[in-house]
Design a protein around this motif. Structure first.
Motif, PDB file in Angstrom:
ATOM      1  N   PHE A  11       0.888  -1.166   0.000  1.00  0.00           N
ATOM      2  CA  PHE A  11       0.000   0.000   0.000  1.00  0.00           C
ATOM      3  C   PHE A  11       0.919   1.206   0.000  1.00  0.00           C
ATOM      4  O   PHE A  11       1.530   1.520   1.020  1.00  0.00           O
ATOM      5  N   LEU A  14       4.294   0.998   1.865  1.00  0.00           N
ATOM      6  CA  LEU A  14       4.166   0.010   2.927  1.00  0.00           C
ATOM      7  C   LEU A  14       4.070  -1.414   2.358  1.00  0.00           C
ATOM      8  O   LEU A  14       3.200  -1.716   1.547  1.00  0.00           O
ATOM      9  N   VAL A  16       2.968  -4.909   2.967  1.00  0.00           N
ATOM     10  CA  VAL A  16       2.064  -5.560   3.925  1.00  0.00           C
ATOM     11  C   VAL A  16       2.182  -7.083   3.870  1.00  0.00           C
ATOM     12  O   VAL A  16       2.084  -7.761   4.888  1.00  0.00           O
ATOM     13  N   SER A  34       0.402 -10.717  15.201  1.00  0.00           N
ATOM     14  CA  SER A  34       0.217  -9.429  15.869  1.00  0.00           C
ATOM     15  C   SER A  34      -0.642  -8.489  15.017  1.00  0.00           C
ATOM     16  O   SER A  34      -0.841  -8.722  13.822  1.00  0.00           O
ATOM     17  N   ASN A  35      -1.111  -7.426  15.636  1.00  0.00           N
ATOM     18  CA  ASN A  35      -1.900  -6.411  14.921  1.00  0.00           C
ATOM     19  C   ASN A  35      -1.049  -5.831  13.796  1.00  0.00           C
ATOM     20  O   ASN A  35       0.125  -5.531  13.985  1.00  0.00           O
ATOM     21  N   GLY A  36      -1.655  -5.714  12.638  1.00  0.00           N
ATOM     22  CA  GLY A  36      -0.963  -5.102  11.505  1.00  0.00           C
ATOM     23  C   GLY A  36      -0.003  -6.032  10.779  1.00  0.00           C
ATOM     24  O   GLY A  36       0.741  -5.602   9.903  1.00  0.00           O
ATOM     25  N   SER A  37      -0.017  -7.333  11.124  1.00  0.00           N
ATOM     26  CA  SER A  37       0.955  -8.243  10.502  1.00  0.00           C
ATOM     27  C   SER A  37       0.523  -8.732   9.114  1.00  0.00           C
ATOM     28  O   SER A  37       1.257  -9.461   8.455  1.00  0.00           O
ATOM     29  N   GLY A  38      -0.706  -8.380   8.699  1.00  0.00           N
ATOM     30  CA  GLY A  38      -1.130  -8.702   7.333  1.00  0.00           C
ATOM     31  C   GLY A  38      -2.209  -9.778   7.239  1.00  0.00           C
ATOM     32  O   GLY A  38      -2.552 -10.218   6.144  1.00  0.00           O
ATOM     33  N   LYS A  39      -2.766 -10.182   8.382  1.00  0.00           N
ATOM     34  CA  LYS A  39      -3.740 -11.287   8.397  1.00  0.00           C
ATOM     35  C   LYS A  39      -5.005 -10.970   7.595  1.00  0.00           C
ATOM     36  O   LYS A  39      -5.455 -11.777   6.778  1.00  0.00           O
ATOM     37  N   SER A  40      -5.596  -9.799   7.862  1.00  0.00           N
ATOM     38  CA  SER A  40      -6.839  -9.462   7.159  1.00  0.00           C
ATOM     39  C   SER A  40      -6.581  -9.270   5.674  1.00  0.00           C
ATOM     40  O   SER A  40      -7.415  -9.626   4.834  1.00  0.00           O
ATOM     41  N   THR A  41      -5.429  -8.713   5.344  1.00  0.00           N
ATOM     42  CA  THR A  41      -5.077  -8.535   3.929  1.00  0.00           C
ATOM     43  C   THR A  41      -4.990  -9.894   3.254  1.00  0.00           C
ATOM     44  O   THR A  41      -5.550 -10.100   2.168  1.00  0.00           O
ATOM     45  N   ARG A  44      -8.505 -11.230   2.807  1.00  0.00           N
ATOM     46  CA  ARG A  44      -9.251 -10.551   1.730  1.00  0.00           C
ATOM     47  C   ARG A  44      -8.759 -10.964   0.343  1.00  0.00           C
ATOM     48  O   ARG A  44      -9.516 -10.947  -0.621  1.00  0.00           O
ATOM     49  N   GLU A 158     -11.728 -12.721  12.300  1.00  0.00           N
ATOM     50  CA  GLU A 158     -12.032 -12.469  13.720  1.00  0.00           C
ATOM     51  C   GLU A 158     -13.536 -12.511  14.003  1.00  0.00           C
ATOM     52  O   GLU A 158     -14.123 -11.504  14.404  1.00  0.00           O
ATOM     53  N   HIS A 187      -7.723 -14.190  17.247  1.00  0.00           N
ATOM     54  CA  HIS A 187      -6.795 -14.002  18.364  1.00  0.00           C
ATOM     55  C   HIS A 187      -7.172 -14.943  19.511  1.00  0.00           C
ATOM     56  O   HIS A 187      -6.573 -14.900  20.581  1.00  0.00           O
TER      57      HIS A 187
HETATM   58  N1  ATP Z   1      -6.420  -0.578   2.027  1.00  0.00           N
HETATM   59  C1  ATP Z   1      -5.328  -0.243   2.719  1.00  0.00           C
HETATM   60  N2  ATP Z   1      -4.641   0.890   2.463  1.00  0.00           N
HETATM   61  C2  ATP Z   1      -3.530   1.207   3.154  1.00  0.00           C
HETATM   62  N3  ATP Z   1      -2.998   0.451   4.130  1.00  0.00           N
HETATM   63  C3  ATP Z   1      -3.649  -0.683   4.440  1.00  0.00           C
HETATM   64  C4  ATP Z   1      -4.837  -1.103   3.756  1.00  0.00           C
HETATM   65  N4  ATP Z   1      -5.236  -2.279   4.279  1.00  0.00           N
HETATM   66  C5  ATP Z   1      -4.348  -2.596   5.238  1.00  0.00           C
HETATM   67  N5  ATP Z   1      -3.390  -1.642   5.335  1.00  0.00           N
HETATM   68  C6  ATP Z   1      -2.239  -1.664   6.235  1.00  0.00           C
HETATM   69  O1  ATP Z   1      -1.633  -2.939   6.104  1.00  0.00           O
HETATM   70  C7  ATP Z   1      -1.132  -3.398   7.347  1.00  0.00           C
HETATM   71  C8  ATP Z   1      -1.695  -4.776   7.636  1.00  0.00           C
HETATM   72  O2  ATP Z   1      -3.080  -4.657   7.853  1.00  0.00           O
HETATM   73  P1  ATP Z   1      -4.037  -5.900   8.145  1.00  0.00           P
HETATM   74  O3  ATP Z   1      -5.392  -5.341   8.330  1.00  0.00           O
HETATM   75  O4  ATP Z   1      -3.835  -6.933   7.112  1.00  0.00           O
HETATM   76  O5  ATP Z   1      -3.429  -6.407   9.534  1.00  0.00           O
HETATM   77  P2  ATP Z   1      -3.992  -7.489  10.557  1.00  0.00           P
HETATM   78  O6  ATP Z   1      -2.923  -8.473  10.759  1.00  0.00           O
HETATM   79  O7  ATP Z   1      -5.322  -7.972  10.112  1.00  0.00           O
HETATM   80  O8  ATP Z   1      -4.144  -6.641  11.909  1.00  0.00           O
HETATM   81  P3  ATP Z   1      -5.251  -6.721  13.110  1.00  0.00           P
HETATM   82  O9  ATP Z   1      -4.840  -7.870  13.999  1.00  0.00           O
HETATM   83  O10 ATP Z   1      -5.096  -5.416  13.775  1.00  0.00           O
HETATM   84  O11 ATP Z   1      -6.599  -6.894  12.486  1.00  0.00           O
HETATM   85  C9  ATP Z   1      -1.503  -2.344   8.366  1.00  0.00           C
HETATM   86  O12 ATP Z   1      -0.385  -1.516   8.591  1.00  0.00           O
HETATM   87  C10 ATP Z   1      -2.629  -1.584   7.697  1.00  0.00           C
HETATM   88  O13 ATP Z   1      -2.665  -0.253   8.127  1.00  0.00           O
END
Ligand code: ATP
Ligand code: MG
Length: 224
Positions: A11, A14, A16, A34-41, A44, A158, A187
């Motif tokens: 992104f 960044l 991810v 951990s939070n922000g480690s890329g799981k939701s990405t 998706r 989650e 989590h």
């Molecule tokens: N559409 C987007 N545009 C910009 N940055 C994004 C976008 N989607 C995710 N990010 C960034 O990518 C990184 C990973 O996000 P992601 O949501 O995949 O983390 P996560 O592991 O699911 O975290 P959490 O446990 O907090 O849900 C984060 O720094 C987030 O800010």
């Protein structure tokens, strides 16, 4: 089978996800980290809600970039917050919408709605305004809305975070008992015992890929 082929996701500047190569073939797969480690990405990317910056994601050989519609037909997605998913004012309208789009007849739709509501003990809520459902009931409705489409795979991001203990247990059991393949970001480590495979994400990479007992132990050590 779901396959990530050299997938990276950026992104802006960044990074991810970095060079993910993995094949998902087990019935119960969990993702922790951990939070922000890329799981939701990562989650998706599986159903084409997100397309990779480079590399390819394939579901049963279909590239999400080439035919996102076909992929979405096979991969349901349950969001953390059911409000992101429920769009219609009445429970039955919400459950009927995607089925109508698929061209099912009225009586077929009605049968499917009855069946899914009864499976999740929500029979009494068929003509209930969505607005009056509790958080747990909304989550059950969101899951019902995906399950009623009978996709082959369901991705959960989650699914239990907003739930009280009783509803959390209910949703965990429901996911455990699903006929479909489930890929679950969570989590809640207790819930993941009994899964077939656990990934630990860190800094956009899969740093552990193992059975729950081993993977969760390593994750807890990482988090200490
Ligand atoms: N559409 C987007 N545009 C910009 N940055 C994004 C976008 N989607 C995710 N990010 C960034 O990518 C990184 C990973 O996000 P992601 O949501 O995949 O983390 P996560 O592991 O699911 O975290 P959490 O446990 O907090 O849900 C984060 O720094 C987030 O800010
Ligand atoms: Mg997330």
């Amino acid at each position: 089978m779901i396959e990530f082929k050299n997938v990276s996701q950026f992104f802006g500047d960044l990074v991810v996800l970095k060079d993910i190569n993995v094949r998902l073939a087990e019935r119960r797969i969990a993702i922790v980290g951990s939070n922000g480690s890329g799981k939701s990405t990562f989650a998706r990317l599986i159903n084409g809600l997100q397309l990779p910056t480079s590399g390819a994601v394939e579901v049963d050989g279909i590239d999400t970039r080439k035919d996102a519609k076909a992929v979405r037909r096979n991969v349901g997605f349950v969001f953390q917050n059911p409000d992101n998913q429920i769009v219609f004012p009445l429970v039955e309208e919400d459950l009927a919408f995607d089925l109508k789009n698929l061209g099912f007849r009225k009586d077929e739709i009605s049968e499917k709605i009855d069946a899914v509501l009864s499976r999740y003990n929500m029979e009494g809520f068929r003509s209930h305004p969505v607005h009056f459902l509790s958080g747990g009931q909304k989550q059950l409705l969101a899951i019902s809305g995906v399950a009623v489409m009978e996709p082959k795979y369901i991705v959960f991001d989650e699914p239990t975070t907003l739930l009280d203990l009783r509803n959390k247990r209910k949703v965990c059991k429901l996911i455990r008992d699903l006929e479909q393949t489930a890929i679950v970001v969570s989590h809640d480590l207790e819930f993941l015992e009994g899964f077939d495979r656990v990934f630990v994400f860190d800094g956009g990479q899969i740093v552990v890929d193992d059975q729950p007992s081993t993977a969760l132990k390593q994750y807890m050590e990482m988090m200490a």
